[in-house]
Design a protein around this motif. Structure first.
Motif, PDB file in Angstrom:
ATOM      1  N   ARG A  65       0.833  -1.205   0.000  1.00  0.00           N
ATOM      2  CA  ARG A  65       0.000   0.000   0.000  1.00  0.00           C
ATOM      3  C   ARG A  65       0.864   1.250   0.000  1.00  0.00           C
ATOM      4  NH1 ARG A  65      -4.522   1.028   4.656  1.00  0.00           N
ATOM      5  NH2 ARG A  65      -4.977   3.164   4.130  1.00  0.00           N
ATOM      6  N   TYR A  66       1.926   1.252   0.796  1.00  0.00           N
ATOM      7  CA  TYR A  66       2.828   2.398   0.833  1.00  0.00           C
ATOM      8  C   TYR A  66       3.495   2.611  -0.521  1.00  0.00           C
ATOM      9  CZ  TYR A  66       6.989   5.149   1.463  1.00  0.00           C
ATOM     10  OH  TYR A  66       7.969   6.081   1.295  1.00  0.00           O
ATOM     11  N   LEU A  67       3.987   1.540  -1.128  1.00  0.00           N
ATOM     12  CA  LEU A  67       4.659   1.677  -2.427  1.00  0.00           C
ATOM     13  C   LEU A  67       3.702   2.205  -3.494  1.00  0.00           C
ATOM     14  CD1 LEU A  67       6.873  -1.533  -2.443  1.00  0.00           C
ATOM     15  CD2 LEU A  67       7.613   0.838  -2.136  1.00  0.00           C
ATOM     16  N   ARG A  68       2.471   1.734  -3.482  1.00  0.00           N
ATOM     17  CA  ARG A  68       1.477   2.208  -4.441  1.00  0.00           C
ATOM     18  C   ARG A  68       1.183   3.695  -4.221  1.00  0.00           C
ATOM     19  NH1 ARG A  68      -1.981  -1.648  -3.535  1.00  0.00           N
ATOM     20  NH2 ARG A  68      -3.124  -0.494  -1.958  1.00  0.00           N
ATOM     21  N   GLN A  69       1.031   4.090  -2.968  1.00  0.00           N
ATOM     22  CA  GLN A  69       0.755   5.492  -2.643  1.00  0.00           C
ATOM     23  C   GLN A  69       1.950   6.367  -3.003  1.00  0.00           C
ATOM     24  OE1 GLN A  69      -2.171   6.318  -1.639  1.00  0.00           O
ATOM     25  NE2 GLN A  69      -2.042   8.305  -0.690  1.00  0.00           N
ATOM     26  N   HIS A  70       3.149   5.905  -2.691  1.00  0.00           N
ATOM     27  CA  HIS A  70       4.356   6.680  -2.989  1.00  0.00           C
ATOM     28  C   HIS A  70       4.520   6.871  -4.492  1.00  0.00           C
ATOM     29  CE1 HIS A  70       8.683   7.470  -3.496  1.00  0.00           C
ATOM     30  NE2 HIS A  70       8.517   8.146  -2.377  1.00  0.00           N
ATOM     31  N   HIS A  71       4.263   5.818  -5.245  1.00  0.00           N
ATOM     32  CA  HIS A  71       4.373   5.913  -6.708  1.00  0.00           C
ATOM     33  C   HIS A  71       3.387   6.937  -7.264  1.00  0.00           C
ATOM     34  CE1 HIS A  71       5.005   4.791 -10.859  1.00  0.00           C
ATOM     35  NE2 HIS A  71       3.692   4.621 -10.988  1.00  0.00           N
ATOM     36  N   SER A  72       2.156   6.915  -6.769  1.00  0.00           N
ATOM     37  CA  SER A  72       1.165   7.845  -7.296  1.00  0.00           C
ATOM     38  C   SER A  72       1.471   9.287  -6.905  1.00  0.00           C
ATOM     39  CB  SER A  72      -0.240   7.462  -6.831  1.00  0.00           C
ATOM     40  OG  SER A  72      -0.365   7.635  -5.448  1.00  0.00           O
ATOM     41  N   LEU A  73       2.176   9.495  -5.796  1.00  0.00           N
ATOM     42  CA  LEU A  73       2.514  10.858  -5.381  1.00  0.00           C
ATOM     43  C   LEU A  73       3.763  11.398  -6.060  1.00  0.00           C
ATOM     44  CD1 LEU A  73       1.792  10.611  -1.558  1.00  0.00           C
ATOM     45  CD2 LEU A  73       0.527  11.963  -3.224  1.00  0.00           C
ATOM     46  N   THR A  74       4.642  10.520  -6.516  1.00  0.00           N
ATOM     47  CA  THR A  74       5.899  10.995  -7.088  1.00  0.00           C
ATOM     48  C   THR A  74       5.933  10.971  -8.611  1.00  0.00           C
ATOM     49  OG1 THR A  74       6.841   8.777  -6.840  1.00  0.00           O
ATOM     50  CG2 THR A  74       7.282  10.381  -5.090  1.00  0.00           C
ATOM     51  N   THR A  75       4.950  10.396  -9.251  1.00  0.00           N
ATOM     52  CA  THR A  75       4.921  10.402 -10.707  1.00  0.00           C
ATOM     53  C   THR A  75       3.959  11.477 -11.194  1.00  0.00           C
ATOM     54  OG1 THR A  75       3.181   8.731 -10.769  1.00  0.00           O
ATOM     55  CG2 THR A  75       5.455   7.963 -10.910  1.00  0.00           C
ATOM     56  N   LEU A  76       4.230  11.944 -12.371  1.00  0.00           N
ATOM     57  CA  LEU A  76       3.402  12.999 -12.953  1.00  0.00           C
ATOM     58  C   LEU A  76       2.512  12.425 -14.045  1.00  0.00           C
ATOM     59  CD1 LEU A  76       6.127  15.778 -13.210  1.00  0.00           C
ATOM     60  CD2 LEU A  76       4.354  15.526 -11.470  1.00  0.00           C
ATOM     61  N   ASP A  77       1.737  11.425 -13.712  1.00  0.00           N
ATOM     62  CA  ASP A  77       0.878  10.809 -14.718  1.00  0.00           C
ATOM     63  C   ASP A  77      -0.533  11.384 -14.704  1.00  0.00           C
ATOM     64  OD1 ASP A  77       0.028   9.769 -12.354  1.00  0.00           O
ATOM     65  OD2 ASP A  77       0.269   7.664 -12.919  1.00  0.00           O
ATOM     66  N   GLY A  78      -0.754  12.411 -13.902  1.00  0.00           N
ATOM     67  CA  GLY A  78      -2.050  13.048 -13.866  1.00  0.00           C
ATOM     68  C   GLY A  78      -3.067  12.367 -12.969  1.00  0.00           C
ATOM     69  N   GLN A  79      -2.684  11.260 -12.361  1.00  0.00           N
ATOM     70  CA  GLN A  79      -3.599  10.532 -11.487  1.00  0.00           C
ATOM     71  C   GLN A  79      -3.471  11.065 -10.065  1.00  0.00           C
ATOM     72  OE1 GLN A  79      -5.701   7.951 -12.218  1.00  0.00           O
ATOM     73  NE2 GLN A  79      -5.237   8.077 -14.390  1.00  0.00           N
ATOM     74  N   LEU A  80      -4.600  11.289  -9.434  1.00  0.00           N
ATOM     75  CA  LEU A  80      -4.578  11.653  -8.030  1.00  0.00           C
ATOM     76  C   LEU A  80      -4.378  10.391  -7.198  1.00  0.00           C
ATOM     77  CD1 LEU A  80      -7.526  14.194  -7.845  1.00  0.00           C
ATOM     78  CD2 LEU A  80      -5.089  14.684  -7.755  1.00  0.00           C
TER      79      LEU A  80
END
Length: 112
Positions: A65-80
């Motif tokens: 869960r942490y890795l998934r959250q960290h990935h979504s916060l550090t990438t600029l893919d437009g996904q919240l």
């Protein structure tokens, strides 16, 4: 290299707190495997083993869960980032209550 998305690093602190909780449960379950059988009998091993399995599974889920959250916060893919839905605390609370009930039944069944 990733950039800091939050100067306070709140997701990291939350992830570490969940890891400490899971490791504490694991340590308590392992200690109960040693301490409880002479007091409560062999059925307490089943309860302790269930605690070891649960805490190990929770540790794995927390890390994913942490890795998934960290990935979504550090990438600029437009996904919240996906917000927490409360299932993890609910599972932890439910299994803790069930372990308490089973422990109470074991203690009361021994009697004086």
């Amino acid at each position: 290299m990733t950039t800091l998305f939050d100067p306070g690093l709140q997701p990291e602190r939350t992830g570490l707190a969940w890891q400490r909780t899971c490791l504490g449960l694991l340590a308590g379950s392992l200690a109960s495997m040693k301490v409880l059988p002479p007091i409560l009998g062999p059925w307490s091993l089943l309860l302790a083993f269930a605690g070891v399995l649960e805490s190990s599974l929770l540790l794995f889920v927390v890390r994913c869960r942490y890795l998934r959250q960290h990935h979504s916060l550090t990438t600029l893919d437009g996904q919240l980032p996906r917000t927490a839905d409360g299932r993890l605390p609910a599972v932890l609370a439910l299994t803790t209550v069930l372990a308490g009930i089973v422990s109470l039944v074991l203690v009361l069944s021994i009697g004086p």
